[in-house]
Write an enzyme that holds these catalytic residues in place. Structure first.
Site, PDB file in Angstrom:
ATOM      1  N   LYS A  79       0.699  -1.136  -0.058  1.00 57.52           N
ATOM      2  CA  LYS A  79       0.094  -0.110  -0.011  1.00 57.52           C
ATOM      3  C   LYS A  79       0.974   1.381  -0.180  1.00 57.52           C
ATOM      4  CE  LYS A  79      -4.250  -2.145   0.904  1.00 57.52           C
ATOM      5  NZ  LYS A  79      -5.483  -1.745   0.335  1.00 57.52           N
ATOM      6  N   LYS A 118     -13.526  -8.551  -6.263  1.00 53.13           N
ATOM      7  CA  LYS A 118     -13.831  -8.938  -4.604  1.00 53.13           C
ATOM      8  C   LYS A 118     -15.415  -9.137  -4.767  1.00 53.13           C
ATOM      9  CE  LYS A 118     -10.494  -5.818  -2.372  1.00 53.13           C
ATOM     10  NZ  LYS A 118     -10.224  -4.555  -1.791  1.00 53.13           N
TER      11      LYS A 118
HETATM   12 MG    MG Z   1      -7.427  -2.186  -3.325  1.00 53.48          MG
END
Ligand code: MG
Length: 373
Positions: free
Chosen positions: A166, A266
């Site tokens: 990230k 997802k």
């Molecule tokens: Mg993501």
């Protein structure tokens, strides 16, 4: 014909082994919604609604999903009959795209129930033929280059087939360059900004374009797909979209605009398995890279992601970390494990999701519950 006669909702508070940091903040406890549905023949289906507490990832939150499940979706499912779980999404979809995580929770529970009722694995039910799936890992925002190098090195040594880091402004180029310099040009790295960069300052992203990344995920804040198309046209690195693709229509526009070349799919975010299967078909047809993302799920959500990841359309390792990565003890038995080659075995020889919820532990971490029938 399957008729659901009981829906149990639980909110769980699961302490994370180590806090997870993104550009939006830090999480120490994963609050999540566990769902169990029961049909008139006594079959059960489990799933997890992956909504997060705060609205900084997508507008839907755990609180709004709970409210939608309780006040709207449960009533749509209870008493409605279906022959195949693909008929469930149309029953629920009127609740709107803004409730896609709540919809997905019940929809995926319906698939799990159908698999158990037919004594098939969930993967088999989903037409997913792989016996093992490759795992990648997502690391939170890193603030120390040397420490980041050690963490990535450790992940690769454990077998993970892709490491995603990230990033956010100020915690990007220096970190990634240090990892590249230490681990070589071909280590399978990607970055995810969770929308932390503005289109008016893409210099850090252009610098990252020289880092041979597998992809850059969701770099822009509040951006339309047209802005992503503009950015993609200036970068060699494939862009990957996550939160910006909430529906099949969004994916079709992403493809038509060449706004990104990879999808982070997802199932728990896009409305469940029916939508996911349609998205996978599109990705295969148009040559879009696709992998299964994670939402810091418990072992129940993990089970659903592993089953879907056994589909042949997936082109890259998913964020499918084993249980021990996040939890002191997972809420399922057996826990999810990864082998030394970075693969997770798909439990094809057990019915449904292939693991059993640990009820004693689940009771201990339940902070509220509700039964609708
Ligand atoms: Mg993501």
């Amino acid at each position: 014909m399957t008729t659901v006669c009981r829906i149990e909702m639980r909110e769980l508070a699961l302490p994370l082994k180590t806090p997870f940091v993104t550009s939006a903040g830090t999480m120490d406890v994963r609050r999540t919604i566990l769902l169990r549905i029961t049909d008139s023949d006594g079959h059960t289906g489990w799933a997890e609604c992956v909504a997060l507490e705060h609205a900084d990832y997508v507008p839907e939150t755990l609180a709004s999903a709970w409210q939608t499940l309780e006040a709207d979706l449960a009533g749509r499912l209870l008493g409605a009959g279906w022959e195949h779980p693909r008929e469930v999404w149309p029953l629920l979809c009127d609740a709107g795209q803004e409730n896609a995580m709540a919809i997905a929770g019940l929809e995926m529970a319906a698939w799990e129930l159908a698999a158990r009722a037919q004594n098939r694995s969930l993967a088999d039910m989903l037409g997913a033929g792989r016996t093992r799936v490759p795992a990648g890992i997502a690391l939170g925002v890193q603030d120390d280059p040397a420490r980041a190098v050690e963490r990535v090195r450790d992940c690769l040594a454990r077998g993970y087939q892709r490491v995603k880091i990230k990033i956010m402004p100020g915690r990007d180029l220096e970190i990634i360059r240090a990892v590249r310099d230490a681990l070589g040009g071909n280590a399978p790295l990607s970055v995810d900004a969770n929308g932390a960069y503005s289109l008016s300052d893409t210099a850090p992203l252009e610098a990252l374009d020289d880092m041979n990344l597998l992809m850059m995920e969701q770099p822009l804040a509040n951006a339309e797909l047209e802005a992503y198309a503009d950015l993609q046209s200036r970068l060699r690195t494939p862009l990957c979209l996550d939160e910006s693709v909430g529906s099949l229509e969004d994916l079709d526009r992403m493809i038509a605009l060449d706004a990104a070349r990879v999808l982070n799919l997802k199932p728990g975010r896009v409305g469940g398995f029916s939508v996911s299967l349609a998205m996978l078909e599109r990705c295969a047809r148009y040559g879009i890279g696709v992998w299964c993302g994670g939402m810091l799920e418990s072992g129940v959500g993990r089970a659903h992601n592993v089953a879907l990841s056994a589909r042949d359309e997936f082109t890259m390792p998913g964020d499918l970390s084993p249980s021990e990565r996040y939890w002191v003890q997972d809420i399922v038995s057996p826990e999810w494990q990864m082998n030394a080659s970075g693969e997770i075995a798909v439990p094809r020889d057990r019915p449904g999701m292939g693991c059993l919820p640990e009820m004693a532990l689940i009771d201990r971490v339940t902070v509220r519950s509700r039964v609708l029938q």
